[in-house]
Design an enzyme around this catalytic site. Structure first.
Site, PDB file in Angstrom:
ATOM      1  N   ASN A   1      28.808  48.326  40.535  1.00 47.90           N
ATOM      2  CA  ASN A   1      28.880  47.309  39.482  1.00 47.90           C
ATOM      3  C   ASN A   1      27.517  47.225  38.796  1.00 47.90           C
ATOM      4  O   ASN A   1      26.546  47.796  39.272  1.00 47.90           O
ATOM      5  CB  ASN A   1      29.316  45.967  40.087  1.00 47.90           C
ATOM      6  CG  ASN A   1      28.370  45.523  41.182  1.00 47.90           C
ATOM      7  OD1 ASN A   1      27.208  45.292  40.941  1.00 47.90           O
ATOM      8  ND2 ASN A   1      28.871  45.452  42.416  1.00 47.90           N
TER       9      ASN A   1
ATOM     10  N   PHE B   1      26.936  33.324  46.422  1.00 48.99           N
ATOM     11  CA  PHE B   1      27.137  33.372  44.975  1.00 48.99           C
ATOM     12  C   PHE B   1      28.618  33.595  44.708  1.00 48.99           C
ATOM     13  O   PHE B   1      29.317  34.180  45.536  1.00 48.99           O
ATOM     14  CB  PHE B   1      26.347  34.531  44.361  1.00 48.99           C
ATOM     15  CG  PHE B   1      24.933  34.154  44.006  1.00 48.99           C
ATOM     16  CD1 PHE B   1      23.971  34.027  44.989  1.00 48.99           C
ATOM     17  CD2 PHE B   1      24.568  33.929  42.683  1.00 48.99           C
ATOM     18  CE1 PHE B   1      22.666  33.675  44.676  1.00 48.99           C
ATOM     19  CE2 PHE B   1      23.269  33.574  42.351  1.00 48.99           C
ATOM     20  CZ  PHE B   1      22.311  33.455  43.349  1.00 48.99           C
TER      21      PHE B   1
ATOM     22  N   ASP C   1      33.463  45.454  46.192  1.00 50.41           N
ATOM     23  CA  ASP C   1      34.596  44.968  46.979  1.00 50.41           C
ATOM     24  C   ASP C   1      35.484  46.078  47.513  1.00 50.41           C
ATOM     25  O   ASP C   1      36.244  45.878  48.444  1.00 50.41           O
ATOM     26  CB  ASP C   1      35.455  44.029  46.125  1.00 50.41           C
ATOM     27  CG  ASP C   1      34.797  42.673  45.968  1.00 50.41           C
ATOM     28  OD1 ASP C   1      34.279  42.160  46.980  1.00 50.41           O
ATOM     29  OD2 ASP C   1      34.782  42.142  44.855  1.00 50.41           O
TER      30      ASP C   1
ATOM     31  N   LYS D   1      31.241  68.041  46.450  1.00 52.90           N
ATOM     32  CA  LYS D   1      31.627  67.536  45.122  1.00 52.90           C
ATOM     33  C   LYS D   1      33.032  68.007  44.750  1.00 52.90           C
ATOM     34  O   LYS D   1      33.343  69.196  44.881  1.00 52.90           O
ATOM     35  CB  LYS D   1      30.606  68.061  44.103  1.00 52.90           C
ATOM     36  CG  LYS D   1      30.779  67.486  42.731  1.00 52.90           C
ATOM     37  CD  LYS D   1      29.766  68.081  41.761  1.00 52.90           C
ATOM     38  CE  LYS D   1      30.184  67.745  40.340  1.00 52.90           C
ATOM     39  NZ  LYS D   1      29.472  68.526  39.357  1.00 52.90           N
TER      40      LYS D   1
HETATM   41  N1  CTP Z   1      30.276  39.113  49.328  1.00 50.11           N
HETATM   42  C1  CTP Z   1      30.065  39.706  50.548  1.00 50.11           C
HETATM   43  N2  CTP Z   1      30.776  40.824  50.897  1.00 50.11           N
HETATM   44  C2  CTP Z   1      31.680  41.357  50.057  1.00 50.11           C
HETATM   45  C3  CTP Z   1      31.917  40.738  48.810  1.00 50.11           C
HETATM   46  C4  CTP Z   1      31.201  39.621  48.475  1.00 50.11           C
HETATM   47  O1  CTP Z   1      29.229  39.228  51.311  1.00 50.11           O
HETATM   48  N3  CTP Z   1      32.334  42.436  50.411  1.00 50.11           N
HETATM   49  C5  CTP Z   1      29.521  37.894  48.989  1.00 50.11           C
HETATM   50  C6  CTP Z   1      28.687  37.985  47.720  1.00 50.11           C
HETATM   51  O2  CTP Z   1      27.369  38.427  47.992  1.00 50.11           O
HETATM   52  C7  CTP Z   1      28.698  36.574  47.197  1.00 50.11           C
HETATM   53  C8  CTP Z   1      30.026  36.019  47.679  1.00 50.11           C
HETATM   54  O3  CTP Z   1      30.436  36.870  48.744  1.00 50.11           O
HETATM   55  O4  CTP Z   1      27.664  35.796  47.731  1.00 50.11           O
HETATM   56  C9  CTP Z   1      31.118  35.967  46.659  1.00 50.11           C
HETATM   57  O5  CTP Z   1      31.256  37.197  46.031  1.00 50.11           O
HETATM   58  P1  CTP Z   1      32.331  37.402  44.864  1.00 50.11           P
HETATM   59  O6  CTP Z   1      32.282  38.830  44.417  1.00 50.11           O
HETATM   60  O7  CTP Z   1      32.168  36.324  43.845  1.00 50.11           O
HETATM   61  O8  CTP Z   1      33.685  37.074  45.603  1.00 50.11           O
HETATM   62  P2  CTP Z   1      34.612  37.874  46.538  1.00 50.11           P
HETATM   63  O9  CTP Z   1      34.620  37.189  47.854  1.00 50.11           O
HETATM   64  O10 CTP Z   1      34.250  39.308  46.548  1.00 50.11           O
HETATM   65  O11 CTP Z   1      36.035  37.651  45.860  1.00 50.11           O
HETATM   66  P3  CTP Z   1      36.611  38.183  44.444  1.00 50.11           P
HETATM   67  O12 CTP Z   1      35.836  39.436  44.098  1.00 50.11           O
HETATM   68  O13 CTP Z   1      38.042  38.416  44.720  1.00 50.11           O
HETATM   69  O14 CTP Z   1      36.367  37.074  43.443  1.00 50.11           O
END
Ligand code: CTP
Length: 398
Positions: free
Chosen positions: A205, A318, A274, A284
């Site tokens: 990202n 966050f 995620d 590759k």
């Molecule tokens: N986070 C984490 N591990 C992951 C994804 C997210 O520890 N695999 C943490 C991020 O660092 C952040 C919080 O969870 O502090 C929320 O991340 P966010 O991307 O907003 O939410 P998600 O839990 O990933 O849910 P979604 O993407 O479905 O909104």
């Protein structure tokens, strides 16, 4: 306005003093420059007069100054920084020689003193210089270590003045440190993670890591011990911060869990990817051999796991959202067992991801919320830490 005295000695790196002054001014501090006689051979004091708007001090017997200026100024400043500091000046300060304004002034100040040496490697490593540094450290004087690289003499080695950013950040730590953070370990994650399909392709990202690094800087300046677990980013961490560089979500998870037990405050500012590919191929993939679909699966939710394991840690997360910000952030706050949630709308242009700015909504488990309008990530991180400070004060001491 708080004031800093900047002692400037005769070193090629004297040109960096201008940048140091500018960085202090950006932080809202006034700077008064003190030059040694020899330093005026490198730069005309008029340059510093213009940059600071105040007369540069050179001699103890300058008619332009107030009488006994070294005593009056000593009572007005929050820090004496000597940058660049020569071997000669370090030697004088270590032995109490007071034969010019700067060395006399050093004996008159009661505020913290920070020295940033700059010299040839042999001079820096000479047992006499090292002994002088040790003596000053024993007296409570702080140092910013010089860096390695090309020196003015054409040789490569240690002795280059540390970067203005590092010098100013360490200075601010001495001025801004807060009692409550003195014995605290703050663990912060920053940046994106990368989930590889093959050696050259990955899912990730646009996170730049700026928010997490600014938080690390703020924790450092407030006096905490900082552990920064960082995904791949192009940023310099603050000085004296322990950094663990990771690439994947799984690596980030392992690094965070390793330090979690010891941490007092944990802030998950990283934009953890995620999803990851079910398969990670060692070679590759050729473009004509791509299959129609690629299987993906979830990465571990690190923050969720931290929420379950939480004992005494203050846990901050966050939430990166594009719609229904309040509702979704509240849900994550509960789900992940957080003490503070920082929600940001990542769809706003020039805010959040990759930007130097952010606009956030703070949420607490008791239903309170506070909006912080668009500001630099530096300012936002200061606001976040002022709330963390309140939470730490509310906690029973352990
Ligand atoms: N986070 C984490 N591990 C992951 C994804 C997210 O520890 N695999 C943490 C991020 O660092 C952040 C919080 O969870 O502090 C929320 O991340 P966010 O991307 O907003 O939410 P998600 O839990 O990933 O849910 P979604 O993407 O479905 O909104």
């Amino acid at each position: 306005m708080e004031k800093i005295a900047l002692g400037v000695c005769s070193s090629i790196s004297i040109y960096k003093a201008g940048e140091i002054i500018r960085l202090f001014q950006e932080e809202g501090y006034a700077v008064r420059v003190i030059m040694t006689e020899k330093a005026t051979q490198f730069i005309n004091p008029y340059l510093f007069d213009s940059l600071t708007g105040e007369k540069t001090i050179i001699s103890l017997f300058d008619e332009r100054q107030r009488p006994i200026e070294h005593i009056s100024l000593a009572g007005e400043i929050s820090l004496l920084l000597v940058a660049p500091a020569t071997a000669n000046m370090i030697g004088k300060l270590a032995s109490g020689v007071a034969d010019d304004f700067l060395s006399t002034f050093y004996l008159a100040v009661k505020c913290p003193v920070l020295i940033a040496p700059a010299m040839n490697e042999a001079m820096y490593l000479h047992p006499q210089t090292q002994e002088n540094i040790r003596r000053l450290k024993k007296l409570g004087v702080e140092f910013v270590e010089p860096e390695s690289g090309y020196l003015a003499c054409g040789q490569k080695g240690i002795g280059r003045l540390a970067s203005p950013e590092k010098i100013v950040q360490k200075s601010l730590r001495l001025i801004r440190r807060r009692e409550i953070f003195q014995d605290k370990i703050v663990l912060i994650t920053a940046g994106p993670t990368r989930e590889f399909l093959d050696p050259v392709r990955f899912l990730s990202n646009p996170s730049s890591g700026k928010m997490g690094y600014e938080l690390a800087r703020e924790a450092y300046e407030l006096g905490a011990e900082v552990i920064l677990v960082s995904g791949p980013v192009e940023l310099e961490p603050p000085p004296e911060v322990y950094i663990e560089k990771v690439v994947t979500a799984e690596e980030m998870r392992k690094a965070v869990l390793k330090h979690y037990e010891r941490a007092d405050v944990v802030i998950m500012a990283a934009a953890v990817a995620d999803f990851k590919f079910r398969e990670h191929l060692p070679a590759k993939i050729k473009k004509d051999s791509l299959s129609e679909s690629l299987a993906i699966e979830n990465t571990p939710d690190i923050l969720q796991e931290l929420g379950k394991l939480k004992s005494r840690q203050l846990l901050v997360g966050f939430a990166a959202e594009t719609t229904e910000i309040l509702e979704r952030a509240e849900k994550k706050l509960k789900q992940k067992n957080l003490d503070l949630m920082i929600a940001n709308d990542v769809s706003v242009p020039d805010s959040g991801f990759g930007s130097g700015y952010n606009e956030i909504l703070l949420l607490w488990p008791d239903g309170r919320s506070r909006k912080i309008p668009r500001a630099t990530k530096r300012k936002i991180s200061q606001e976040i830490f002022s709330e963390i400070e309140v939470l730490l004060h509310e906690r029973p001491r352990n």
